[in-house]
Write a protein that holds these residues in place. Sequence first.
Motif, mmCIF file in Angstrom:
data_model
loop_
_atom_site.group_PDB
_atom_site.id
_atom_site.type_symbol
_atom_site.label_atom_id
_atom_site.label_comp_id
_atom_site.label_asym_id
_atom_site.label_seq_id
_atom_site.Cartn_x
_atom_site.Cartn_y
_atom_site.Cartn_z
ATOM 1 N N CYS A 150 -44.407 101.649 -40.085
ATOM 2 C CA CYS A 150 -42.911 102.580 -40.602
ATOM 3 C C CYS A 150 -43.671 103.567 -39.105
ATOM 4 O O CYS A 150 -42.626 104.085 -38.812
ATOM 5 N N CYS B 261 -40.072 102.827 -46.860
ATOM 6 C CA CYS B 261 -40.792 103.910 -45.159
ATOM 7 C C CYS B 261 -40.877 104.992 -46.515
ATOM 8 O O CYS B 261 -39.751 105.258 -46.541
ATOM 9 N N ASN C 146 -42.506 108.978 -45.086
ATOM 10 C CA ASN C 146 -42.772 109.884 -44.282
ATOM 11 C C ASN C 146 -42.778 110.501 -44.988
ATOM 12 O O ASN C 146 -42.603 112.022 -45.205
ATOM 13 N N SER D 38 -46.935 108.255 -42.019
ATOM 14 C CA SER D 38 -45.878 107.313 -42.287
ATOM 15 C C SER D 38 -46.772 106.215 -43.090
ATOM 16 O O SER D 38 -47.270 105.723 -42.428
#
Length: 138
Positions: free
Chosen positions: A9, A22, A24, A60
């Motif tokens: 990611c 993904c 973060n 991520s």
Amino acid sequence: MIFENLRKCLASNPNLIYDEACINIVNTLNSSVTIFGQYDECHKCNFQNLTTLESTLNTSIVVNTRSPLQIYYTSEENEHCRFKQLFYEHYYYGWNITEKCSPVYIKEPADNAYLPILMAFCGTVFFWHIVVYGKIYI
């Protein structure tokens, strides 16, 4: 290992495959945190260490979207913010680790995967109407 490619990611344009999303993660605390996770489909399995984040750093991770994910973080050996969430395919999520246990939020939704199928159906219906009604007036 439930997460095969943790750095996927971080690329500017990640190529997510089927059933991937993904997250973060941003650590806003003044201490390091360790993040643990486990999918619901694994009954009575131990939580796996996903990553460790130092103070004010971010990372991520790629998660699988086939089953809900139970996730939590620890700081100074205390468990914080345990939750379970089903993530959607090709979405980009954000999670700010704070003292208040902030939830995961959607940063960027995915494109509609069914849009090409809908357009093909509408085109077929349109041409079918032209053929049927064209024969009436000819």
